[in-house]
Design a protein around this motif. Structure first.
Motif, PDB file in Angstrom:
ATOM      1  N   ILE A 190      53.883  41.873  44.313  1.00  0.00           N
ATOM      2  CA  ILE A 190      52.645  42.084  43.557  1.00  0.00           C
ATOM      3  C   ILE A 190      52.914  42.863  42.279  1.00  0.00           C
ATOM      4  O   ILE A 190      52.286  42.616  41.239  1.00  0.00           O
ATOM      5  N   ALA A 191      53.872  43.804  42.333  1.00  0.00           N
ATOM      6  CA  ALA A 191      54.171  44.602  41.149  1.00  0.00           C
ATOM      7  C   ALA A 191      54.679  43.752  39.991  1.00  0.00           C
ATOM      8  O   ALA A 191      54.549  44.140  38.824  1.00  0.00           O
ATOM      9  N   GLN A 192      55.250  42.575  40.280  1.00  0.00           N
ATOM     10  CA  GLN A 192      55.782  41.698  39.237  1.00  0.00           C
ATOM     11  C   GLN A 192      54.804  40.602  38.838  1.00  0.00           C
ATOM     12  O   GLN A 192      55.097  39.825  37.932  1.00  0.00           O
ATOM     13  N   LEU A 193      53.642  40.549  39.488  1.00  0.00           N
ATOM     14  CA  LEU A 193      52.679  39.481  39.234  1.00  0.00           C
ATOM     15  C   LEU A 193      51.706  39.910  38.150  1.00  0.00           C
ATOM     16  O   LEU A 193      50.985  40.896  38.295  1.00  0.00           O
ATOM     17  N   ARG A 194      51.700  39.150  37.074  1.00  0.00           N
ATOM     18  CA  ARG A 194      50.853  39.495  35.937  1.00  0.00           C
ATOM     19  C   ARG A 194      49.456  38.895  36.103  1.00  0.00           C
ATOM     20  O   ARG A 194      49.325  37.702  36.385  1.00  0.00           O
ATOM     21  N   PRO A 195      48.388  39.702  35.975  1.00  0.00           N
ATOM     22  CA  PRO A 195      47.035  39.138  36.045  1.00  0.00           C
ATOM     23  C   PRO A 195      46.658  38.457  34.730  1.00  0.00           C
ATOM     24  O   PRO A 195      47.289  38.716  33.703  1.00  0.00           O
ATOM     25  N   PRO A 196      45.672  37.539  34.749  1.00  0.00           N
ATOM     26  CA  PRO A 196      44.935  37.098  35.945  1.00  0.00           C
ATOM     27  C   PRO A 196      45.714  36.025  36.698  1.00  0.00           C
ATOM     28  O   PRO A 196      46.110  35.025  36.113  1.00  0.00           O
ATOM     29  N   GLU A 221      42.501  41.583  35.642  1.00  0.00           N
ATOM     30  CA  GLU A 221      41.939  40.805  36.734  1.00  0.00           C
ATOM     31  C   GLU A 221      40.531  40.367  36.364  1.00  0.00           C
ATOM     32  O   GLU A 221      39.698  41.182  35.957  1.00  0.00           O
ATOM     33  N   ARG A 222      40.254  39.087  36.485  1.00  0.00           N
ATOM     34  CA  ARG A 222      38.942  38.551  36.148  1.00  0.00           C
ATOM     35  C   ARG A 222      38.726  37.265  36.903  1.00  0.00           C
ATOM     36  O   ARG A 222      39.652  36.666  37.464  1.00  0.00           O
ATOM     37  N   GLU A 223      37.489  36.820  36.951  1.00  0.00           N
ATOM     38  CA  GLU A 223      37.173  35.540  37.550  1.00  0.00           C
ATOM     39  C   GLU A 223      37.543  34.416  36.584  1.00  0.00           C
ATOM     40  O   GLU A 223      37.437  34.562  35.367  1.00  0.00           O
ATOM     41  N   PHE A 224      37.981  33.298  37.140  1.00  0.00           N
ATOM     42  CA  PHE A 224      38.331  32.163  36.302  1.00  0.00           C
ATOM     43  C   PHE A 224      37.079  31.377  35.925  1.00  0.00           C
ATOM     44  O   PHE A 224      36.090  31.344  36.655  1.00  0.00           O
ATOM     45  N   GLU A 249      41.523  34.128  45.767  1.00  0.00           N
ATOM     46  CA  GLU A 249      41.274  35.494  45.325  1.00  0.00           C
ATOM     47  C   GLU A 249      41.991  35.727  44.003  1.00  0.00           C
ATOM     48  O   GLU A 249      42.955  35.040  43.671  1.00  0.00           O
ATOM     49  N   THR A 250      41.495  36.693  43.249  1.00  0.00           N
ATOM     50  CA  THR A 250      42.180  37.117  42.030  1.00  0.00           C
ATOM     51  C   THR A 250      42.792  38.505  42.188  1.00  0.00           C
ATOM     52  O   THR A 250      43.511  38.965  41.305  1.00  0.00           O
TER      53      THR A 250
END
Length: 339
Positions: A97-103, A146-149, A186-187
């Protein structure tokens, strides 16, 4: 006498404290050196590498899946598409998760009859690469938050996930049939059901569509794949490998019927914007004769042929003298293996 026997010891001097600190540091360094030289079983990095290397069966499934998904994605995008399966990782969920860029799009899937949920994680690069390819765009990623698509983005995600689940189920079919069932999206990683310290098995994939790239990953908990560990730690049976070879042959034959646009660059005309703005119908742009005898032919921006230009039957023509991209030869029937 009583007070002298139970009196508190005097605090150490500064010199004594420094000496004790140096002795403690020396002991700690010796202990660390002994652990490293003995190959401690609690070396988590070493354990992850060994476990990842032992999942030969899962690696072959990933390769099979990448080929199937590539074919489906090419049919949707109608652009040069490549999908590569990266090395399998085994690490705590929080490190992933630490390497996962939002969104990011985190899709929970139940692969029956396996217990627990499986996570199909799409990076922003994959989502917006597919979005730009289908609807046009500049290829620039949005702000990292983080946001809704949007509805359009969700439609692209749903289409990708549907093709992905179909290809993944087919890749497992001959080894251990699975029935992918979509649960929810989920986002935020907080609602995926995986705990921060949980050890997970990650199969990362890299996707290239045209000149843009993105990534996605399939994440299992170790408990989910534990019943299949013995099966996945061995190479796939021979009949499954033969099926993959037959699939490659069928794919090559189908690709032969694909229509491509071949572009040969004859000349470049550098102009200023001010010159372009004043052009009118009937204006003539002088084209200089190429200072080289050979032209390069491109397909979707990729150089494939090198040849000389001339005329044939009253039409301009290009004689192929050299094949730049040798991968084209693999699509010829005479080069397809029939093992």
């Amino acid at each position: 006498m009583f007070e002298k026997e139970y009196a508190c010891p005097s605090p150490p001097t500064r010199k004594q404290a420094k000496k004790e600190l140096r002795q403690a540091q020396s002991c700690a360094e010796q202990h660390a050196h002994l652990q490293a030289s003995s190959g401690s079983p609690f070396d988590t990095v070493q354990r992850r590498l060994l476990e990842g290397e032992h999942l030969k069966g899962l690696e072959m499934i990933n390769q099979n899946f990448a080929g199937r998904f590539r074919r489906a994605l090419f049919g949707l995008m109608q652009r040069r598409t490549d999908i590569s399966a990266e090395a399998i990782l085994i690490q705590p969920y929080r490190e992933f998760i630490a390497q996962l860029r939002p969104p990011a799009s985190l899709n929970l899937v139940n692969l029956k009859p396996l217990r627990g949920n499986t996570l199909f994680a799409f990076t922003p690069g994959l989502i917006f690469t597919a979005l730009d390819t289908l609807f046009g765009g500049i290829g620039r990623l949005p702000d990292t938050q983080e946001r809704e698509f949007t509805p359009a983005e969700n439609r692209v995600i749903d289409r990708l996930l549907k093709m992905m689940l179909q290809a993944y189920g087919d890749a497992w079919l001959r080894l251990h049939p699975l029935e992918p069932e979509y649960i929810t999206a989920e986002t935020s990683y907080l609602f995926t059901g995986f705990s921060d310290g949980e050890m997970v098995i990650i199969s990362p994939f890299r996707v290239a569509i045209g000149g843009m790239q993105g990534e996605f990953a399939i994440i299992f908990s170790q408990a989910t794949l534990e019943p299949l560990h013995e099966m996945l730690s061995k190479p796939l049976p021979g009949h499954i490998c033969r099926d993959q070879g037959q699939w490659r042959q069928n794919l090559a034959r189908q690709l032969q019927g694909t229509e491509l646009e071949l572009i040969a660059r004859f000349a470049d005309l550098p102009l200023y914007l001010s010159q372009v703005m004043v052009l009118r119908r009937g204006d003539i742009l002088p084209i200089p004769r190429p200072d080289r005898d050979r032209l390069t032919a491109y397909v979707d921006g990729v150089p494939v042929f090198l040849g000389s230009y001339g005329s044939l039957n009253g039409q301009y023509a290009l004689r192929v003298e050299h094949v730049i991209n040798e991968g084209i030869n693999q699509l010829n029937n005479k080069d397809i293996s029939h093992e």
